[in-house]
Design an enzyme around this catalytic site. Sequence first.
Site, PDB file in Angstrom:
ATOM      1  N   ARG A  17      17.769  -3.954  -6.821  1.00  0.00           N
ATOM      2  CA  ARG A  17      17.937  -3.218  -7.648  1.00  0.00           C
ATOM      3  C   ARG A  17      16.517  -2.308  -8.227  1.00  0.00           C
ATOM      4  O   ARG A  17      16.504  -1.557  -9.021  1.00  0.00           O
ATOM      5  CB  ARG A  17      18.199  -3.842  -9.099  1.00  0.00           C
ATOM      6  CG  ARG A  17      19.523  -4.597  -9.066  1.00  0.00           C
ATOM      7  CD  ARG A  17      19.738  -5.006 -10.397  1.00  0.00           C
ATOM      8  NE  ARG A  17      21.232  -5.458 -10.251  1.00  0.00           N
ATOM      9  CZ  ARG A  17      21.759  -6.343 -11.004  1.00  0.00           C
ATOM     10  NH1 ARG A  17      20.774  -7.068 -12.273  1.00  0.00           N
ATOM     11  NH2 ARG A  17      22.871  -6.937 -11.066  1.00  0.00           N
ATOM     12  N   GLU A  38      24.637  -5.634  -0.631  1.00  0.00           N
ATOM     13  CA  GLU A  38      25.985  -5.618  -0.941  1.00  0.00           C
ATOM     14  C   GLU A  38      26.795  -6.461  -0.006  1.00  0.00           C
ATOM     15  O   GLU A  38      27.704  -7.096  -0.120  1.00  0.00           O
ATOM     16  CB  GLU A  38      26.494  -4.319  -0.890  1.00  0.00           C
ATOM     17  CG  GLU A  38      25.975  -3.562  -2.241  1.00  0.00           C
ATOM     18  CD  GLU A  38      26.422  -4.438  -3.726  1.00  0.00           C
ATOM     19  OE1 GLU A  38      27.435  -5.334  -3.600  1.00  0.00           O
ATOM     20  OE2 GLU A  38      25.728  -4.260  -4.709  1.00  0.00           O
ATOM     21  N   GLN A  62      30.737 -12.789  -0.888  1.00  0.00           N
ATOM     22  CA  GLN A  62      31.197 -14.534  -0.544  1.00  0.00           C
ATOM     23  C   GLN A  62      29.809 -15.239  -0.648  1.00  0.00           C
ATOM     24  O   GLN A  62      30.032 -16.463  -0.310  1.00  0.00           O
ATOM     25  CB  GLN A  62      31.814 -15.037   0.716  1.00  0.00           C
ATOM     26  CG  GLN A  62      32.638 -13.928   1.336  1.00  0.00           C
ATOM     27  CD  GLN A  62      34.271 -13.971   0.608  1.00  0.00           C
ATOM     28  OE1 GLN A  62      34.450 -15.166   0.034  1.00  0.00           O
ATOM     29  NE2 GLN A  62      35.231 -13.275   0.934  1.00  0.00           N
ATOM     30  N   THR A  63      28.994 -14.714  -1.172  1.00  0.00           N
ATOM     31  CA  THR A  63      27.503 -15.646  -1.408  1.00  0.00           C
ATOM     32  C   THR A  63      26.965 -15.299  -2.579  1.00  0.00           C
ATOM     33  O   THR A  63      27.135 -14.262  -3.082  1.00  0.00           O
ATOM     34  CB  THR A  63      26.709 -15.025  -0.109  1.00  0.00           C
ATOM     35  OG1 THR A  63      27.392 -15.181   1.052  1.00  0.00           O
ATOM     36  CG2 THR A  63      25.622 -15.825   0.277  1.00  0.00           C
ATOM     37  N   LEU A 109      23.981 -17.927   6.473  1.00  0.00           N
ATOM     38  CA  LEU A 109      24.585 -16.864   5.411  1.00  0.00           C
ATOM     39  C   LEU A 109      26.047 -17.236   5.555  1.00  0.00           C
ATOM     40  O   LEU A 109      27.135 -16.911   4.689  1.00  0.00           O
ATOM     41  CB  LEU A 109      23.999 -15.650   5.454  1.00  0.00           C
ATOM     42  CG  LEU A 109      23.123 -15.193   4.542  1.00  0.00           C
ATOM     43  CD1 LEU A 109      23.111 -13.879   4.508  1.00  0.00           C
ATOM     44  CD2 LEU A 109      23.578 -15.445   2.945  1.00  0.00           C
ATOM     45  N   GLY A 110      26.615 -17.539   6.861  1.00  0.00           N
ATOM     46  CA  GLY A 110      27.974 -17.679   7.175  1.00  0.00           C
ATOM     47  C   GLY A 110      28.585 -16.217   7.518  1.00  0.00           C
ATOM     48  O   GLY A 110      27.828 -15.169   7.279  1.00  0.00           O
ATOM     49  N   TYR A 111      29.827 -16.311   7.645  1.00  0.00           N
ATOM     50  CA  TYR A 111      30.782 -14.988   7.645  1.00  0.00           C
ATOM     51  C   TYR A 111      30.126 -13.777   8.683  1.00  0.00           C
ATOM     52  O   TYR A 111      29.561 -12.672   8.234  1.00  0.00           O
ATOM     53  CB  TYR A 111      31.022 -14.256   6.385  1.00  0.00           C
ATOM     54  CG  TYR A 111      31.817 -15.260   5.284  1.00  0.00           C
ATOM     55  CD1 TYR A 111      33.338 -15.417   5.638  1.00  0.00           C
ATOM     56  CD2 TYR A 111      31.301 -15.961   4.376  1.00  0.00           C
ATOM     57  CE1 TYR A 111      33.896 -16.109   4.728  1.00  0.00           C
ATOM     58  CE2 TYR A 111      31.883 -16.958   3.694  1.00  0.00           C
ATOM     59  CZ  TYR A 111      33.202 -16.834   3.776  1.00  0.00           C
ATOM     60  OH  TYR A 111      34.267 -17.649   3.055  1.00  0.00           O
ATOM     61  N   CYS A 130      30.948 -12.721 -18.577  1.00  0.00           N
ATOM     62  CA  CYS A 130      32.378 -13.073 -18.403  1.00  0.00           C
ATOM     63  C   CYS A 130      32.657 -13.660 -17.319  1.00  0.00           C
ATOM     64  O   CYS A 130      33.279 -13.373 -16.272  1.00  0.00           O
ATOM     65  CB  CYS A 130      32.974 -11.539 -18.391  1.00  0.00           C
ATOM     66  SG  CYS A 130      34.829 -11.939 -18.747  1.00  0.00           S
ATOM     67  N   CYS A 169      28.712 -11.474 -26.160  1.00  0.00           N
ATOM     68  CA  CYS A 169      29.081 -10.577 -25.126  1.00  0.00           C
ATOM     69  C   CYS A 169      28.976  -9.273 -25.964  1.00  0.00           C
ATOM     70  O   CYS A 169      29.505  -8.967 -26.832  1.00  0.00           O
ATOM     71  CB  CYS A 169      30.498 -10.476 -24.582  1.00  0.00           C
ATOM     72  SG  CYS A 169      31.130  -9.190 -23.823  1.00  0.00           S
TER      73      CYS A 169
HETATM   74  S1  SF4 Z   1      34.606 -10.608 -24.793  1.00  0.00           S
HETATM   75 FE1  SF4 Z   1      33.393 -10.069 -23.147  1.00  0.00          FE
HETATM   76  S2  SF4 Z   1      32.919 -12.048 -22.229  1.00  0.00           S
HETATM   77 FE2  SF4 Z   1      34.806 -12.311 -23.379  1.00  0.00          FE
HETATM   78  S3  SF4 Z   1      36.545 -12.091 -22.126  1.00  0.00           S
HETATM   79 FE3  SF4 Z   1      35.989 -10.001 -23.336  1.00  0.00          FE
HETATM   80  S4  SF4 Z   1      34.636  -8.970 -21.607  1.00  0.00           S
HETATM   81 FE4  SF4 Z   1      34.586 -11.057 -21.107  1.00  0.00          FE
END
Ligand code: SF4
Length: 377
Positions: free
Chosen positions: A27, A39, A44-45, A82-84, A194, A204
């Site tokens: 980043r 990316e 899968q990792t 790393l696989g795949y 999330c 959140c």
């Molecule tokens: S409030 Fe935020 S963490 Fe909770 S389900 Fe919704 S998007 Fe996901």
Amino acid sequence: MNPADYSSFRRKLIDWYVDRGRDLPWRRNHDPYQIWISEIMLQQTTVAAVIPYFERFLTQFPTVADLATAEESEILKLWEGLGYYSRARNIHRAAKVIVEQYSGVFPTELDALQSLPGIGRYTAGAIASFAFDQRAPIVEANTLRLYCRLIGYDGDPRSRDGQERLWRFAEDVLPQKGSGRLNQALMELGATVCSVREPDCESCPVHSYCQTFREGTQATIPQPKPKTVITETTEVSIGIRMGSKFLLRKRTSNERWAGLWDFVRFEIEHAASTFDSAFVVGSVLDRTGLSIIMGPQIAVFKHSVTRYRITLKCFTADRVKGRLKANEEWQWVQPADFNGYPLSVTARQFAEQLKQQLVNDHETPKAGKTKKRSLEH
Ligand code: SF4
């Protein structure tokens, strides 16, 4: 989510991302080559597993031109663990296309990106938005879950309807400028807040926009994937010895781990209560052209590949006679040279056991010989 809320939703999310986003190596700039490699590795990792691989990879292949001119075996060696491995073969093929058809300059158009080997809709969107700030939507595992919850989508997110709904939301929510950063913030929120089992909704930054939070349905959204039926199998791996060398075989393009080297390995009857040594000796003759005498079992590894849970029994054996079949790539290799070959994870573990056994054999004084003399072999 109400489209009238998109702009305040974006502001809250970006403020949170500036404050809480993780500092990850890929980043730190907008280089499409680095973004692409990261990316592909992240498919899968986990992030933690990818970081050292990413850094070693960029040190060895700092540019797409370096990657395009590398040997496939060098790339597979760096990818080992790393696989795949089809991912590694595809980035090699894509690097060649970028050098040959685009003079080494990454294409910026989504269609052109998606036409490269191993680059699908998500990866093309990630490169186009992170590197070139194009208004390109993304949906991958973390954002799929996040979007389902934000819009309260309780259907199957992998169905046609689900995919259409999620990709449409992913596009609608993007601003005219700054799509790359918003996409990164969305992915970060999906990955770190999330989460699958216990989303941290209280902290959140966008919970006031989230339908699932309002309705308390986080535990059932998104719909889970159908459970994979696991198949138990047993395989043998035979370290066939001739003098001080062991036989390695290059895995062919229609096998898993294509392009990697391995000991002679194949499936045997899983439920057999006794080990059928004659079957293994006959199978080795069929596959290699060599007659062998079986030695001891020196290791057992258990591992999973897609829906298979494999018990791998590793034996040594001595070549007695015969010539290697000509239709395969073989090498007789000194244990000290195993490191020069890209091996699957279990083949590497077996190779390490063989090396260790050699050390033990040398360190065990034989009758009438001192330890020092045995080490001089
Ligand atoms: S409030 Fe935020 S963490 Fe909770 S389900 Fe919704 S998007 Fe996901």
